[in-house]
Design an enzyme around this catalytic site. Structure first.
Site, PDB file in Angstrom:
ATOM      1  N   ARG A 196      -2.932   4.103  12.557  1.00  0.00           N
ATOM      2  CA  ARG A 196      -2.524   5.296  11.808  1.00  0.00           C
ATOM      3  C   ARG A 196      -1.598   6.168  12.632  1.00  0.00           C
ATOM      4  O   ARG A 196      -0.700   6.822  12.090  1.00  0.00           O
ATOM      5  CB  ARG A 196      -3.754   6.068  11.335  1.00  0.00           C
ATOM      6  CG  ARG A 196      -4.490   5.272  10.267  1.00  0.00           C
ATOM      7  CD  ARG A 196      -5.699   5.991   9.729  1.00  0.00           C
ATOM      8  NE  ARG A 196      -6.461   5.103   8.856  1.00  0.00           N
ATOM      9  CZ  ARG A 196      -7.676   5.362   8.406  1.00  0.00           C
ATOM     10  NH1 ARG A 196      -8.264   6.495   8.738  1.00  0.00           N
ATOM     11  NH2 ARG A 196      -8.287   4.504   7.618  1.00  0.00           N
ATOM     12  N   SER A 241      -5.930  -2.750  14.951  1.00  0.00           N
ATOM     13  CA  SER A 241      -5.330  -2.014  16.063  1.00  0.00           C
ATOM     14  C   SER A 241      -6.353  -1.524  17.092  1.00  0.00           C
ATOM     15  O   SER A 241      -6.145  -1.656  18.295  1.00  0.00           O
ATOM     16  CB  SER A 241      -4.531  -0.827  15.512  1.00  0.00           C
ATOM     17  OG  SER A 241      -5.356   0.017  14.727  1.00  0.00           O
ATOM     18  N   LYS A 291     -12.332  -4.717   2.878  1.00  0.00           N
ATOM     19  CA  LYS A 291     -11.724  -3.839   3.873  1.00  0.00           C
ATOM     20  C   LYS A 291     -12.624  -2.628   4.054  1.00  0.00           C
ATOM     21  O   LYS A 291     -12.907  -1.897   3.102  1.00  0.00           O
ATOM     22  CB  LYS A 291     -10.334  -3.410   3.413  1.00  0.00           C
ATOM     23  CG  LYS A 291      -9.672  -2.408   4.342  1.00  0.00           C
ATOM     24  CD  LYS A 291      -8.236  -2.142   3.936  1.00  0.00           C
ATOM     25  CE  LYS A 291      -7.624  -1.077   4.824  1.00  0.00           C
ATOM     26  NZ  LYS A 291      -6.229  -0.802   4.469  1.00  0.00           N
ATOM     27  N   GLU A 321     -16.824  -7.848  -3.549  1.00  0.00           N
ATOM     28  CA  GLU A 321     -15.384  -7.530  -3.467  1.00  0.00           C
ATOM     29  C   GLU A 321     -14.545  -8.811  -3.424  1.00  0.00           C
ATOM     30  O   GLU A 321     -13.524  -8.921  -4.101  1.00  0.00           O
ATOM     31  CB  GLU A 321     -15.082  -6.702  -2.199  1.00  0.00           C
ATOM     32  CG  GLU A 321     -15.484  -5.233  -2.268  1.00  0.00           C
ATOM     33  CD  GLU A 321     -14.477  -4.393  -3.047  1.00  0.00           C
ATOM     34  OE1 GLU A 321     -13.515  -4.942  -3.597  1.00  0.00           O
ATOM     35  OE2 GLU A 321     -14.674  -3.165  -3.115  1.00  0.00           O
ATOM     36  N   ARG A 380     -11.004   7.903   3.977  1.00  0.00           N
ATOM     37  CA  ARG A 380     -10.815   6.809   3.026  1.00  0.00           C
ATOM     38  C   ARG A 380     -12.131   6.222   2.516  1.00  0.00           C
ATOM     39  O   ARG A 380     -12.146   5.142   1.940  1.00  0.00           O
ATOM     40  CB  ARG A 380     -10.005   5.689   3.679  1.00  0.00           C
ATOM     41  CG  ARG A 380      -8.636   6.090   4.167  1.00  0.00           C
ATOM     42  CD  ARG A 380      -7.663   4.940   4.050  1.00  0.00           C
ATOM     43  NE  ARG A 380      -6.551   4.976   4.974  1.00  0.00           N
ATOM     44  CZ  ARG A 380      -5.544   5.842   4.937  1.00  0.00           C
ATOM     45  NH1 ARG A 380      -5.511   6.791   4.020  1.00  0.00           N
ATOM     46  NH2 ARG A 380      -4.572   5.782   5.835  1.00  0.00           N
ATOM     47  N   LYS A 415     -11.588  -7.372   6.956  1.00  0.00           N
ATOM     48  CA  LYS A 415     -10.944  -6.456   7.897  1.00  0.00           C
ATOM     49  C   LYS A 415     -11.836  -5.266   8.182  1.00  0.00           C
ATOM     50  O   LYS A 415     -12.346  -4.690   7.222  1.00  0.00           O
ATOM     51  CB  LYS A 415      -9.630  -5.978   7.274  1.00  0.00           C
ATOM     52  CG  LYS A 415      -8.905  -4.935   8.058  1.00  0.00           C
ATOM     53  CD  LYS A 415      -7.709  -4.442   7.309  1.00  0.00           C
ATOM     54  CE  LYS A 415      -7.068  -3.341   8.117  1.00  0.00           C
ATOM     55  NZ  LYS A 415      -6.041  -2.664   7.381  1.00  0.00           N
ATOM     56  N   CYS A 461      -3.923   6.188   0.206  1.00  0.00           N
ATOM     57  CA  CYS A 461      -3.387   4.890  -0.228  1.00  0.00           C
ATOM     58  C   CYS A 461      -2.993   4.864  -1.696  1.00  0.00           C
ATOM     59  O   CYS A 461      -2.601   3.821  -2.224  1.00  0.00           O
ATOM     60  CB  CYS A 461      -4.408   3.792   0.071  1.00  0.00           C
ATOM     61  SG  CYS A 461      -4.795   3.681   1.828  1.00  0.00           S
ATOM     62  N   TYR A 491      -2.303  -8.387  16.807  1.00  0.00           N
ATOM     63  CA  TYR A 491      -1.256  -7.853  17.678  1.00  0.00           C
ATOM     64  C   TYR A 491      -1.174  -8.651  18.981  1.00  0.00           C
ATOM     65  O   TYR A 491      -0.239  -8.494  19.752  1.00  0.00           O
ATOM     66  CB  TYR A 491      -1.527  -6.362  17.960  1.00  0.00           C
ATOM     67  CG  TYR A 491      -1.654  -5.565  16.681  1.00  0.00           C
ATOM     68  CD1 TYR A 491      -0.520  -5.147  15.994  1.00  0.00           C
ATOM     69  CD2 TYR A 491      -2.909  -5.271  16.130  1.00  0.00           C
ATOM     70  CE1 TYR A 491      -0.621  -4.444  14.803  1.00  0.00           C
ATOM     71  CE2 TYR A 491      -3.023  -4.579  14.933  1.00  0.00           C
ATOM     72  CZ  TYR A 491      -1.876  -4.167  14.279  1.00  0.00           C
ATOM     73  OH  TYR A 491      -1.998  -3.488  13.089  1.00  0.00           O
ATOM     74  N   CYS A 523       0.876  -1.182   0.000  1.00  0.00           N
ATOM     75  CA  CYS A 523       0.000   0.000   0.000  1.00  0.00           C
ATOM     76  C   CYS A 523       0.901   1.217   0.000  1.00  0.00           C
ATOM     77  O   CYS A 523       2.092   1.123   0.292  1.00  0.00           O
ATOM     78  CB  CYS A 523      -0.880   0.005   1.248  1.00  0.00           C
ATOM     79  SG  CYS A 523      -2.200   1.248   1.184  1.00  0.00           S
TER      80      CYS A 523
END
Ligand code: PBG
Length: 327
Positions: A206, A275, A196, A234, A218, A249, A131, A314, A121
């Site tokens: 971010r 995140s 996404k 998609e 976005r 996501k 992006c 994470y 990206c």
């Protein structure tokens, strides 16, 4: 089927051993991928404030981080790069000596068996934070494709095992497949961020990647959280364009999407426990409002139960540690 009192659901819940025998979903470190932020500079290992336990790490400090991941039996990492310079065209994304390309080389040299996945990206590399290439205040889809393809090719040439395009440009999977094949990289798989969403849960990322858009948002390319049929479309398009794995996501607010995609697509399905989902649990646990370990394992189990084969998270290291201790 018999009713109560012949049927008593509690019969199978009485002991740990029986509960273990009838447990339908089993978590394992085999299904985790650990995302890592690789930054320019030297001797950097800086904790990301909203993501306690996660660090921006420079190349020379990557060693300990990767050794830990490998030692815990986690099969892969997903790399994000924070370049020293950002510009309008995101040059750092497709530089042969870009921060991610160099990180891939360093990791593969030492740990050839670890699967290294790279985020393809431009947003971490553009000064405007979008992006793709911006023309007249708009992200230009077709002009961006070539740069995403170059990004993926340089990453694969550096040794990346899988490239993961996340820009949500139409045609990005096909463009990348074509470019990889033309470069002789016919065996490099594409993990497509297929569905996404334009999500508030990317906030901490971010901050970590310094990739917040400097104007607008976005929603012109990422999906509306209200839509599910569009997600199936998609995914279908990415499969037709040659994706080898497809991703949904974020994960938690989109478990229904994971379950639906699971039903109609035979490819390996990846879910990104993003995140903001991590930060929420960590913040609550820090305040003593949640039992951290139980909450995290419940989150990961639910993502697997919904149908994900692979979880980008994470929490990978701590969860792998807890799963080891349970055995
Ligand atoms: C880059 C990208 C983003 C994430 C993964 N790849 C940020 C975005 O789309 O703004 C988010 C990951 C996370 O929140 O953990 N396009």
């Amino acid at each position: 089927m018999a009713q109560f009192p012949i049927t008593r659901m509690r019969r199978l819940r009485q002991s740990g051993a029986v509960r273990r025998m009838v447990q339908e979903t089993k978590l394992s470190a085999d299904q985790f991928v650990y995302p890592l932020f690789v930054t320019h500079g030297k001797n950097v290992r800086e904790e990301i404030e909203p993501m306690p336990g996660c660090y921006q790490v420079s190349l020379d400090r990557l060693h300990d981080e990767i050794a830990e991941v490998v030692g815990l039996g986690i099969p892969g990492v997903l790399l994000f790069g924070i370049p020293s310079l950002k510009d309008a065209k995101g040059t750092g994304a497709y530089a042969e000596e870009g921060v991610v390309q160099e990180a891939v080389r360093a990791i593969k040299k030492r740990w050839p068996e670890l699967a290294v996945i790279t985020d393809a990206c431009l947003c971490e590399y553009t000064d405007h934070g979008h992006c793709g290439i911006v023309r007249n205040g708009n992200v230009d889809n077709d002009a961006t494709l070539e740069l995403l393809a170059r990004t993926a090719v340089t990453q694969a040439q550096a040794g990346a095992d899988i490239v993961a395009p996340s820009a949500m440009m139409d045609g990005q999977v096909a463009a990348i497949r074509k470019a990889l094949d033309a470069a002789g990289l016919t065996e490099t798989p594409i993990m497509a961020y297929a569905a996404k969403y334009a999500s508030a849960f990317y906030g901490p990322f971010r901050a970590a990647a310094q990739s917040a858009p400097q104007f607008g948002d976005r929603r012109g390319y990422q999906m509306d959280p209200a839509n599910w049929r569009m997600a199936l479309r998609e995914v279908e398009l990415d499969v037709e364009e040659g994706a080898d794995l497809v991703m949904v996501k974020p994960a938690l607010s989109y478990l229904d999407i994971i379950a639906k995609v699971r039903e109609c697509v035979p490819l390996p399905l990846v879910a990104y426990n993003v995140s903001g989902e991590y930060s929420m649990v960590k913040a609550a646990a820090k305040n003593g409002w949640l039992d951290e370990q139980r909450a995290i394992l419940e989150v990961l189990t639910s993502i697997k139960r919904a149908g994900a084969d692979l979880i980008l998270t994470y929490h990978a290291k701590e969860a792998a540690r807890w799963l080891q201790a349970e055995r």
